[in-house]
Scaffold this motif. Sequence first.
Motif, PDB file in Angstrom:
ATOM      1  N   LYS A  27     -23.291  -8.697  72.605  1.00 20.52           N
ATOM      2  CA  LYS A  27     -22.074  -8.406  73.370  1.00 20.52           C
ATOM      3  C   LYS A  27     -22.532  -7.999  74.765  1.00 20.52           C
ATOM      4  O   LYS A  27     -23.235  -6.990  74.923  1.00 20.52           O
ATOM      5  N   GLY A  28     -22.204  -8.800  75.757  1.00 20.89           N
ATOM      6  CA  GLY A  28     -22.658  -8.517  77.112  1.00 20.89           C
ATOM      7  C   GLY A  28     -24.176  -8.517  77.150  1.00 20.89           C
ATOM      8  O   GLY A  28     -24.810  -9.481  76.734  1.00 20.89           O
ATOM      9  N   CYS A  29     -24.741  -7.444  77.634  1.00 21.74           N
ATOM     10  CA  CYS A  29     -26.203  -7.294  77.701  1.00 21.74           C
ATOM     11  C   CYS A  29     -26.702  -6.351  76.616  1.00 21.74           C
ATOM     12  O   CYS A  29     -27.637  -5.567  76.828  1.00 21.74           O
ATOM     13  N   SER A  30     -26.066  -6.400  75.442  1.00 25.11           N
ATOM     14  CA  SER A  30     -26.492  -5.596  74.295  1.00 25.11           C
ATOM     15  C   SER A  30     -26.677  -6.489  73.082  1.00 25.11           C
ATOM     16  O   SER A  30     -25.884  -7.394  72.842  1.00 25.11           O
ATOM     17  N   ILE A  31     -27.737  -6.214  72.350  1.00 20.71           N
ATOM     18  CA  ILE A  31     -28.063  -6.905  71.108  1.00 20.71           C
ATOM     19  C   ILE A  31     -27.951  -5.846  70.021  1.00 20.71           C
ATOM     20  O   ILE A  31     -28.465  -4.739  70.192  1.00 20.71           O
ATOM     21  N   HIS A  41     -29.449  -1.053  68.238  1.00 20.00           N
ATOM     22  CA  HIS A  41     -28.958  -1.799  69.395  1.00 20.00           C
ATOM     23  C   HIS A  41     -29.927  -1.685  70.554  1.00 20.00           C
ATOM     24  O   HIS A  41     -30.701  -0.739  70.662  1.00 20.00           O
ATOM     25  N   CYS A  42     -29.898  -2.710  71.373  1.00 23.53           N
ATOM     26  CA  CYS A  42     -30.776  -2.793  72.531  1.00 23.53           C
ATOM     27  C   CYS A  42     -29.957  -3.202  73.738  1.00 23.53           C
ATOM     28  O   CYS A  42     -29.227  -4.191  73.694  1.00 23.53           O
ATOM     29  N   ASP A  43     -30.080  -2.454  74.808  1.00 18.00           N
ATOM     30  CA  ASP A  43     -29.470  -2.816  76.083  1.00 18.00           C
ATOM     31  C   ASP A  43     -30.569  -3.404  76.952  1.00 18.00           C
ATOM     32  O   ASP A  43     -31.683  -2.876  76.999  1.00 18.00           O
ATOM     33  N   TYR A  44     -30.277  -4.484  77.619  1.00 20.13           N
ATOM     34  CA  TYR A  44     -31.256  -5.087  78.517  1.00 20.13           C
ATOM     35  C   TYR A  44     -30.564  -5.488  79.813  1.00 20.13           C
ATOM     36  O   TYR A  44     -29.349  -5.683  79.856  1.00 20.13           O
ATOM     37  N   PHE A  45     -31.333  -5.552  80.868  1.00 20.47           N
ATOM     38  CA  PHE A  45     -30.806  -6.101  82.115  1.00 20.47           C
ATOM     39  C   PHE A  45     -31.951  -6.670  82.928  1.00 20.47           C
ATOM     40  O   PHE A  45     -33.110  -6.297  82.761  1.00 20.47           O
ATOM     41  N   VAL A  46     -31.590  -7.620  83.771  1.00 16.98           N
ATOM     42  CA  VAL A  46     -32.561  -8.301  84.614  1.00 16.98           C
ATOM     43  C   VAL A  46     -32.333  -7.850  86.040  1.00 16.98           C
ATOM     44  O   VAL A  46     -31.208  -7.865  86.534  1.00 16.98           O
ATOM     45  N   ASP A  47     -33.406  -7.424  86.680  1.00 17.51           N
ATOM     46  CA  ASP A  47     -33.322  -6.960  88.050  1.00 17.51           C
ATOM     47  C   ASP A  47     -34.538  -7.470  88.800  1.00 17.51           C
ATOM     48  O   ASP A  47     -35.669  -7.162  88.415  1.00 17.51           O
ATOM     49  N   SER A  48     -34.315  -8.228  89.823  1.00 20.35           N
ATOM     50  CA  SER A  48     -35.395  -8.764  90.650  1.00 20.35           C
ATOM     51  C   SER A  48     -36.311  -9.655  89.809  1.00 20.35           C
ATOM     52  O   SER A  48     -35.904 -10.724  89.400  1.00 20.35           O
ATOM     53  N   GLN A  49     -37.503  -9.167  89.464  1.00 17.21           N
ATOM     54  CA  GLN A  49     -38.468 -10.014  88.762  1.00 17.21           C
ATOM     55  C   GLN A  49     -38.793  -9.514  87.358  1.00 17.21           C
ATOM     56  O   GLN A  49     -39.756  -9.951  86.752  1.00 17.21           O
ATOM     57  N   LYS A  50     -37.985  -8.603  86.842  1.00 16.34           N
ATOM     58  CA  LYS A  50     -38.288  -8.024  85.537  1.00 16.34           C
ATOM     59  C   LYS A  50     -37.045  -7.924  84.655  1.00 16.34           C
ATOM     60  O   LYS A  50     -35.927  -7.891  85.148  1.00 16.34           O
TER      61      LYS A  50
END
Length: 191
Positions: A27-31, A41-50
Motif C-alpha cells: 500500500k503506497g510505499c509500505s509492504i 511492515h516496511c516503509d521505504y522511500f527513494v531519495d536522490s540515489q538511495k
Amino acid sequence: MKLDKEQQKHFAEAIRNASKKKGFKVKGCSIYVLEGNAFIHCDYFVDSQKMFYRIYIKNYEYDDIFWKVLQMPSNSKQADSLRAVGAFKAPSILIEKGEVELTENYEELAENLVELIMECSHDFMKNYDIDGYVINNAEGMNIDILKYLAYIHMNRVNEAQVIAEEAIKSGKVGSFKNGGKSFFEWAIMAE
C-alpha cells in the motif's frame, strides 16, 4: 542515479511483484504481511540515489486494543493496510533500518528488500516474544503507548494502568488524540 517518473513507476511495480511472490501486500510505499500473530511492515522511500527502508513488527491485536481505547473500534474492520499506513495506528517496534544504493535492476533491489524483511522479522521472532521485547527492550517514540498495549495484550491490566497514570501525571500523553482526549485519558476512563 535519480529516478524519473517512469523509473519510479517501474520500481514501484517491481516492489509489488516481489512482495506478491512472497505473500506480502503493498500500500503506497509500505509492504506488509501477517505471520501468525505478528504484523510485519516496511516503509521505504527513494531519495536522490538511495532507497531508505524501515522494518517494523507488532502484535496484530495491538491495533485493535489501540482503536478500542481511542473509541475507534470500527477501524478493526478495515483493511489490514490501515495497520501499516494509517494515521491512527498502534506503534510498532523498529527492527531494522538502512539504505541501499539504487541500480537499474529494480527487480533485484525489490527482491532483496523483501528477502531482508523476511530475514529480519524471522530472526526477531526466533529470538523474542513481541510483548516481552516491548516491555524489556523497546525504545523510541510512543514507547509508553506500546508498553501499555503489550501489558493489556498479556492481560496485565494493573501494569497498563500504572503506565497510563504516570503518563498523565508527567504530561507525556503522546500525540494520539480523539474527541479532545489523549490516548491515556481514554485509557484511564476505560479502566
